[in-house]
Design a protein around this motif. Structure first.
Motif, PDB file in Angstrom:
ATOM      1  N   ASN A   7       0.865  -1.182   0.000  1.00  4.40           N
ATOM      2  CA  ASN A   7       0.000   0.000   0.000  1.00  4.40           C
ATOM      3  C   ASN A   7       0.899   1.228   0.000  1.00  4.40           C
ATOM      4  O   ASN A   7       1.778   1.378   0.863  1.00  4.40           O
ATOM      5  CB  ASN A   7      -0.884  -0.019   1.251  1.00  4.40           C
ATOM      6  CG  ASN A   7      -1.949   1.065   1.238  1.00  4.40           C
ATOM      7  OD1 ASN A   7      -1.687   2.211   0.901  1.00  4.40           O
ATOM      8  ND2 ASN A   7      -3.155   0.698   1.635  1.00  4.40           N
ATOM      9  N   GLU A  32      -0.738  -1.269  -4.012  1.00  6.11           N
ATOM     10  CA  GLU A  32      -2.087  -0.845  -3.682  1.00  6.11           C
ATOM     11  C   GLU A  32      -2.035   0.676  -3.635  1.00  6.11           C
ATOM     12  O   GLU A  32      -1.364   1.244  -2.763  1.00  6.11           O
ATOM     13  CB  GLU A  32      -2.542  -1.409  -2.333  1.00  6.11           C
ATOM     14  CG  GLU A  32      -3.924  -0.914  -1.931  1.00  6.11           C
ATOM     15  CD  GLU A  32      -4.421  -1.510  -0.626  1.00  6.11           C
ATOM     16  OE1 GLU A  32      -5.650  -1.553  -0.446  1.00  6.11           O
ATOM     17  OE2 GLU A  32      -3.594  -1.927   0.205  1.00  6.11           O
ATOM     18  N   SER A  34      -2.946   4.241  -2.736  1.00  5.77           N
ATOM     19  CA  SER A  34      -3.695   4.831  -1.637  1.00  5.77           C
ATOM     20  C   SER A  34      -4.539   6.011  -2.110  1.00  5.77           C
ATOM     21  O   SER A  34      -4.061   6.894  -2.815  1.00  5.77           O
ATOM     22  CB  SER A  34      -2.739   5.298  -0.533  1.00  5.77           C
ATOM     23  OG  SER A  34      -3.462   5.893   0.525  1.00  5.77           O
ATOM     24  N   SER A  68      -4.765  -3.209  -6.091  1.00  5.88           N
ATOM     25  CA  SER A  68      -5.940  -2.763  -5.351  1.00  5.88           C
ATOM     26  C   SER A  68      -5.788  -1.279  -5.045  1.00  5.88           C
ATOM     27  O   SER A  68      -4.745  -0.677  -5.327  1.00  5.88           O
ATOM     28  CB  SER A  68      -6.083  -3.550  -4.033  1.00  5.88           C
ATOM     29  OG  SER A  68      -4.889  -3.465  -3.260  1.00  5.88           O
ATOM     30  N   GLU A  70      -6.948   1.490  -1.734  1.00  7.33           N
ATOM     31  CA  GLU A  70      -7.638   1.694  -0.456  1.00  7.33           C
ATOM     32  C   GLU A  70      -8.243   3.081  -0.423  1.00  7.33           C
ATOM     33  O   GLU A  70      -7.541   4.085  -0.517  1.00  7.33           O
ATOM     34  CB  GLU A  70      -6.699   1.506   0.738  1.00  7.33           C
ATOM     35  CG  GLU A  70      -7.450   1.622   2.057  1.00  7.33           C
ATOM     36  CD  GLU A  70      -6.640   1.233   3.273  1.00  7.33           C
ATOM     37  OE1 GLU A  70      -7.258   0.947   4.320  1.00  7.33           O
ATOM     38  OE2 GLU A  70      -5.400   1.209   3.186  1.00  7.33           O
ATOM     39  N   ALA A  72     -10.997   3.596   1.983  1.00  2.00           N
ATOM     40  CA  ALA A  72     -11.381   3.660   3.400  1.00  2.00           C
ATOM     41  C   ALA A  72     -12.810   4.171   3.589  1.00  2.00           C
ATOM     42  O   ALA A  72     -13.600   3.596   4.324  1.00  2.00           O
ATOM     43  CB  ALA A  72     -10.393   4.485   4.223  1.00  2.00           C
ATOM     44  N   ASN A  95     -10.764  -1.223  -1.460  1.00  3.54           N
ATOM     45  CA  ASN A  95     -10.881  -1.567  -0.037  1.00  3.54           C
ATOM     46  C   ASN A  95     -11.445  -0.412   0.776  1.00  3.54           C
ATOM     47  O   ASN A  95     -11.034   0.741   0.604  1.00  3.54           O
ATOM     48  CB  ASN A  95      -9.508  -1.937   0.521  1.00  3.54           C
ATOM     49  CG  ASN A  95      -9.025  -3.291   0.025  1.00  3.54           C
ATOM     50  OD1 ASN A  95      -9.760  -4.271   0.111  1.00  3.54           O
ATOM     51  ND2 ASN A  95      -7.816  -3.347  -0.500  1.00  3.54           N
ATOM     52  N   ASP A 160     -11.603  -8.471   3.059  1.00  2.00           N
ATOM     53  CA  ASP A 160     -10.189  -8.111   3.141  1.00  2.00           C
ATOM     54  C   ASP A 160      -9.741  -8.564   4.527  1.00  2.00           C
ATOM     55  O   ASP A 160     -10.134  -7.971   5.521  1.00  2.00           O
ATOM     56  CB  ASP A 160     -10.039  -6.601   2.955  1.00  2.00           C
ATOM     57  CG  ASP A 160      -8.626  -6.112   3.209  1.00  2.00           C
ATOM     58  OD1 ASP A 160      -7.684  -6.911   3.095  1.00  2.00           O
ATOM     59  OD2 ASP A 160      -8.464  -4.909   3.534  1.00  2.00           O
ATOM     60  N   ASP A 162      -7.283  -8.843   7.358  1.00  2.00           N
ATOM     61  CA  ASP A 162      -6.067  -8.244   7.916  1.00  2.00           C
ATOM     62  C   ASP A 162      -5.742  -8.940   9.237  1.00  2.00           C
ATOM     63  O   ASP A 162      -6.445  -8.759  10.230  1.00  2.00           O
ATOM     64  CB  ASP A 162      -6.303  -6.754   8.132  1.00  2.00           C
ATOM     65  CG  ASP A 162      -5.088  -6.008   8.652  1.00  2.00           C
ATOM     66  OD1 ASP A 162      -4.245  -6.628   9.332  1.00  2.00           O
ATOM     67  OD2 ASP A 162      -4.982  -4.796   8.400  1.00  2.00           O
ATOM     68  N   HIS A 188      -4.802  -7.488   3.522  1.00  2.00           N
ATOM     69  CA  HIS A 188      -3.880  -6.482   4.039  1.00  2.00           C
ATOM     70  C   HIS A 188      -3.025  -7.185   5.079  1.00  2.00           C
ATOM     71  O   HIS A 188      -3.543  -7.949   5.896  1.00  2.00           O
ATOM     72  CB  HIS A 188      -4.639  -5.341   4.724  1.00  2.00           C
ATOM     73  CG  HIS A 188      -5.011  -4.231   3.810  1.00  2.00           C
ATOM     74  ND1 HIS A 188      -6.222  -3.576   3.886  1.00  2.00           N
ATOM     75  CD2 HIS A 188      -4.324  -3.639   2.802  1.00  2.00           C
ATOM     76  CE1 HIS A 188      -6.266  -2.636   2.966  1.00  2.00           C
ATOM     77  NE2 HIS A 188      -5.133  -2.658   2.295  1.00  2.00           N
ATOM     78  N   GLU A 233       0.404  -3.185   4.455  1.00  2.00           N
ATOM     79  CA  GLU A 233      -0.190  -1.888   4.802  1.00  2.00           C
ATOM     80  C   GLU A 233       0.427  -1.417   6.117  1.00  2.00           C
ATOM     81  O   GLU A 233       0.102  -1.936   7.184  1.00  2.00           O
ATOM     82  CB  GLU A 233      -1.708  -1.987   4.943  1.00  2.00           C
ATOM     83  CG  GLU A 233      -2.342  -0.629   5.216  1.00  2.00           C
ATOM     84  CD  GLU A 233      -3.777  -0.728   5.712  1.00  2.00           C
ATOM     85  OE1 GLU A 233      -4.535   0.208   5.478  1.00  2.00           O
ATOM     86  OE2 GLU A 233      -4.118  -1.739   6.350  1.00  2.00           O
TER      87      GLU A 233
END
Length: 265
Positions: A7, A32, A34, A68, A70, A72, A95, A160, A162, A188, A233
């Motif tokens: 990420n 990934e 951001s 991917s 992210e 959020a 994600n 996802d 984590d 993640h 991440e």
């Protein structure tokens, strides 16, 4: 083959091109990207079209792919822009966080309803939406993740998973993964010391430095024939480029060695 990525929030003080270069040199398959407002926006969703050429150039110059992104946020308008960008740039997974508050009456149900609606929007763009259990949120452990899986049957939605959040929820991620792996579409990953609410300082999030049984976690992943992205991440205070590169490279060496020993890379 399981693909390893980073990420780009780890390189939040540097450009996307610089992040791609560093991640490629560390040996990863991709990134990934951001899009976390207020933290790291290597793709600015309100203006992503003007960035598309530069993003493609950074990928082409380094041989990276975007595994991917992210975002959020669960804001529908923001996510619509993310899905549009994903469709155009070939980003397969978006994600988000689960939202809500842990053990608050009605919060889990509201989060499931919201994610179900967003999964329908993702499906219309041919993109997979993923959400993960998050310490302090409405979906925070395996039990609540299973309720999310039951409540959102749309094939455009995935989990996802984590391990750091599951570990800090008091569980062993290696034991928890098999219960949800059938719907896992993204992972993640990071390590952490202790079970406090935050994952600790960035260097201690490097894979292999903390207390999580990541070897067991990867073993469970491989046994289930998972073949999606696994993206490092690392969050927290800004790192120098040297510090960020060290975290990325150390984590790649650890994860790649484990997976190679299991015949998964």
């Amino acid at each position: 083959m399981i693909k390893l990525g980073v990420n780009t929030v780890l390189f939040k003080d540097f450009s996307f091109a610089e992040a791609c270069e560093a991640v490629a040199r560390a040996g990863y398959d991709g990134v990934e990207i951001s899009a976390i407002a207020g933290m790291c926006e290597h793709i600015v969703l309100d203006d992503w079209k003007s960035q598309a050429a530069d993003i493609r150039a950074a990928l082409s110059n380094t041989g990276m792919t975007i595994l991917s992104s992210e975002v959020a946020s669960q804001d529908p308008e923001r996510l619509k822009k993310a899905f549009e960008a994903a469709s155009e740039l070939g980003i397969p997974v978006i994600n988000i966080g689960p939202g809500g508050k842990m053990n608050e009456p009605g919060s889990l149900e509201a989060s499931i309803e919201s994610i179900a609606s967003l999964a329908e929007l993702a499906a219309s763009f041919g993109v997979t939406l993923c959400a993960k259990a998050h310490v302090g949120a409405a979906i925070w452990n395996t039990e609540t993740t299973l309720k999310l899986m039951e409540g959102v049957q749309n094939p455009a939605f995935g989990i996802d998973m984590d391990p750091s959040h599951i570990y800090r929820a008091g569980e062993n991620p290696a034991d928890a993964l098999p219960a949800v792996i059938s719907r896992v579409r993204h992972i993640h990953i990071r390590d952490c010391k202790g079970r406090q609410q935050n994952p600790g300082l960035p260097p201690m999030q490097a894979c292999g430095r903390g207390d999580i049984d990541l070897i067991g976690y990867f073993r469970a992943m491989v046994r289930a024939h998972y073949d999606g992205p696994v993206c490092l991440e690392v969050i927290g205070p800004s790192q120098t480029k040297e510090e960020a590169c060290t975290i990325a490279a150390e984590s790649f060496g650890y994860m790649n060695a484990i997976l190679r020993s299991m015949g998964a890379r």
